[in-house]
Write an enzyme that holds these catalytic residues in place. Structure first.
Site, PDB file in Angstrom:
ATOM      1  N   TYR A   1     -36.118 -21.462  68.525  1.00 39.39           N
ATOM      2  CA  TYR A   1     -36.926 -20.883  67.450  1.00 39.39           C
ATOM      3  C   TYR A   1     -36.130 -19.790  66.749  1.00 39.39           C
ATOM      4  O   TYR A   1     -35.178 -19.224  67.291  1.00 39.39           O
ATOM      5  CB  TYR A   1     -38.241 -20.313  67.998  1.00 39.39           C
ATOM      6  CG  TYR A   1     -38.080 -19.076  68.859  1.00 39.39           C
ATOM      7  CD1 TYR A   1     -38.101 -17.803  68.293  1.00 39.39           C
ATOM      8  CD2 TYR A   1     -37.916 -19.179  70.241  1.00 39.39           C
ATOM      9  CE1 TYR A   1     -37.975 -16.665  69.083  1.00 39.39           C
ATOM     10  CE2 TYR A   1     -37.783 -18.054  71.026  1.00 39.39           C
ATOM     11  CZ  TYR A   1     -37.815 -16.793  70.444  1.00 39.39           C
ATOM     12  OH  TYR A   1     -37.669 -15.676  71.221  1.00 39.39           O
ATOM     13  N   CYS A   2     -36.535 -19.513  65.515  1.00 42.18           N
ATOM     14  CA  CYS A   2     -35.970 -18.405  64.744  1.00 42.18           C
ATOM     15  C   CYS A   2     -37.041 -17.948  63.759  1.00 42.18           C
ATOM     16  O   CYS A   2     -38.207 -18.311  63.885  1.00 42.18           O
ATOM     17  CB  CYS A   2     -34.663 -18.799  64.060  1.00 42.18           C
ATOM     18  SG  CYS A   2     -34.790 -20.214  62.947  1.00 42.18           S
ATOM     19  N   THR A   3     -36.670 -17.173  62.749  1.00 45.06           N
ATOM     20  CA  THR A   3     -37.662 -16.586  61.846  1.00 45.06           C
ATOM     21  C   THR A   3     -38.401 -17.641  61.033  1.00 45.06           C
ATOM     22  O   THR A   3     -39.631 -17.706  61.042  1.00 45.06           O
ATOM     23  CB  THR A   3     -36.994 -15.583  60.882  1.00 45.06           C
ATOM     24  OG1 THR A   3     -36.230 -14.650  61.636  1.00 45.06           O
ATOM     25  CG2 THR A   3     -38.039 -14.843  60.058  1.00 45.06           C
TER      26      THR A   3
ATOM     27  N   ILE B   1     -41.115 -18.696  63.474  1.00 42.29           N
ATOM     28  CA  ILE B   1     -42.152 -17.776  63.939  1.00 42.29           C
ATOM     29  C   ILE B   1     -43.234 -17.590  62.881  1.00 42.29           C
ATOM     30  O   ILE B   1     -44.420 -17.461  63.202  1.00 42.29           O
ATOM     31  CB  ILE B   1     -41.518 -16.410  64.298  1.00 42.29           C
ATOM     32  CG1 ILE B   1     -40.488 -16.580  65.409  1.00 42.29           C
ATOM     33  CG2 ILE B   1     -42.584 -15.402  64.718  1.00 42.29           C
ATOM     34  CD1 ILE B   1     -39.538 -15.402  65.551  1.00 42.29           C
TER      35      ILE B   1
ATOM     36  N   GLY C   1     -36.801 -21.056  60.565  1.00 43.38           N
ATOM     37  CA  GLY C   1     -36.344 -22.394  60.924  1.00 43.38           C
ATOM     38  C   GLY C   1     -34.909 -22.719  60.575  1.00 43.38           C
ATOM     39  O   GLY C   1     -34.323 -23.641  61.145  1.00 43.38           O
TER      40      GLY C   1
END
Length: 347
Positions: free
Chosen positions: A198-200, A227, A202
């Site tokens: 996951y990241c901010t 997220i 994508g």
């Protein structure tokens, strides 16, 4: 070509935005796509986006586009129609901010770059379009609960410091390019596990998923929309929220609260705090976490040295700023330690 760049003073633009009553929406999007002529595409975007009042920061490259922007709320449909004029951006998912006062960006900046996300690798090292499996919030929660899953934060240390998913691996890195080989070595014996990233929003997961697939990882998954979209789905579908704390964002807001937990500490006094600021000394400008009390004590600075410096006369500051080493001279981002007052912001 002058009309294809902003020429207005930055401070004036900030002042105008703060005083404006126009409702604006903050959003982000990205798409990996093979763009033949990034410079031409960049100029075209500037013209059509300026017409609908877009502000923000956009990167285009041969591998695609990455955008963090704000738009006038009243022109939301017009913006979407403008975006749909570009064939490979039609029906693109737009990640709208969770907490938003519309004051996220004050000018439009579009740059043609070598890559939309620097990875330090040759262009032919792997195909960024051969990505992992996208999962929604419900599937993410399901996979994250399995003993055969490694939950991996593809962001940097200063982002995960204020918020991350339960039981996630959070590499101590400052850039995306640092993380790829470190994580590969870390998970060398887990190539048969579910790799759940996951990241901010994508974009980092998308590239990382393609990279790790090319390195032999068998089951690679990424949180679709990052997220930002996870938080929206958790709220709308009444799902369990496995994210703890705040989501760091790369605009004037610097963060969106996802849960009420405060998991970080003020870098100066050690009290619970998850508010990022830049040192008020522009010759330093280091990014660090500072509580209100320390903000008053140090006048928005990261150290006594910086506080004393900003209180000098302008001519003294100009004469000294290139001769003094500040925290930001060596370190781009701060790290927590028990007492930072005149020490580097590092562990």
């Amino acid at each position: 070509m002058k009309s294809l760049h902003n020429r207005v003073n930055k401070e004036l633009l900030k002042k105008q935005l703060q005083e404006s009553n126009e409702e604006r929406l903050t959003l982000s999007f990205y798409h990996y796509y093979h763009i033949a002529n990034p410079n031409f595409f960049r100029n075209h975007l500037f013209v059509i986006f300026q017409k609908v009042g877009v502000l923000g920061r956009i990167y285009v490259a041969k591998e695609g586009i990455n955008a963090q922007i704000s738009i006038p709320a009243a022109r939301k449909d017009e913006f979407k129609e403008t975006l749909d004029q570009i064939i490979f951006l039609r029906n693109l998912r737009l990640n709208y901010a969770i907490e938003d006062d519309g004051k996220s960006f004050f000018k439009l900046t579009i740059k043609a770059k070598n890559k939309i996300l620097a990875d330090g690798l040759a262009d032919d090292a792997f195909d960024v379009t051969k990505k992992g499996v996208h999962v929604d919030a419900a599937k993410f929660n399901e996979l994250a609960s399995s003993d055969k899953t490694v939950v991996l934060d593809m962001r940097n240390h200063y982002e995960s410091e204020v918020g991350h998913f339960e039981n996630a691996i959070t590499p101590d890195v400052e850039t995306f390019r640092e993380s790829l080989p470190i994580i590969e070595e870390m998970l060398e014996d887990k190539k048969d596990h579910n790799l759940l990233m996951y990241c901010t929003g994508g974009i980092r997961c998308e590239k990382a998923s393609a990279y790790y697939k090319s390195k032999g990882f068998e089951n690679v998954f990424q949180l679709e929309g990052g997220i930002i979209e996870y938080a929206r789905q958790v709220k709308n579908k009444n799902l369990e929220n496995k994210f703890i704390g705040k989501n760091f964002v790369f605009d004037e807001r610097m963060g969106e609260r996802i849960s009420e937990d405060v998991i970080a500490k003020c870098h100066q006094c050690g009290n619970d705090c998850d508010v990022h600021v830049n040192c008020a000394n522009d010759a330093c400008h280091i990014l660090f976490i500072q509580c209100d009390e320390c903000g008053k004590r140090y006048e928005g600075c990261c150290s006594i040295k910086c506080k004393d410096f900003i209180n000098l006369q302008e001519d003294e500051r100009n004469a000294l700023k290139t001769t003094i080493k500040f925290n930001g001279t060596k370190f781009g981002k701060g790290r927590f330690q028990s007492d930072l007052k005149d020490e580097p912001l590092e562990i």
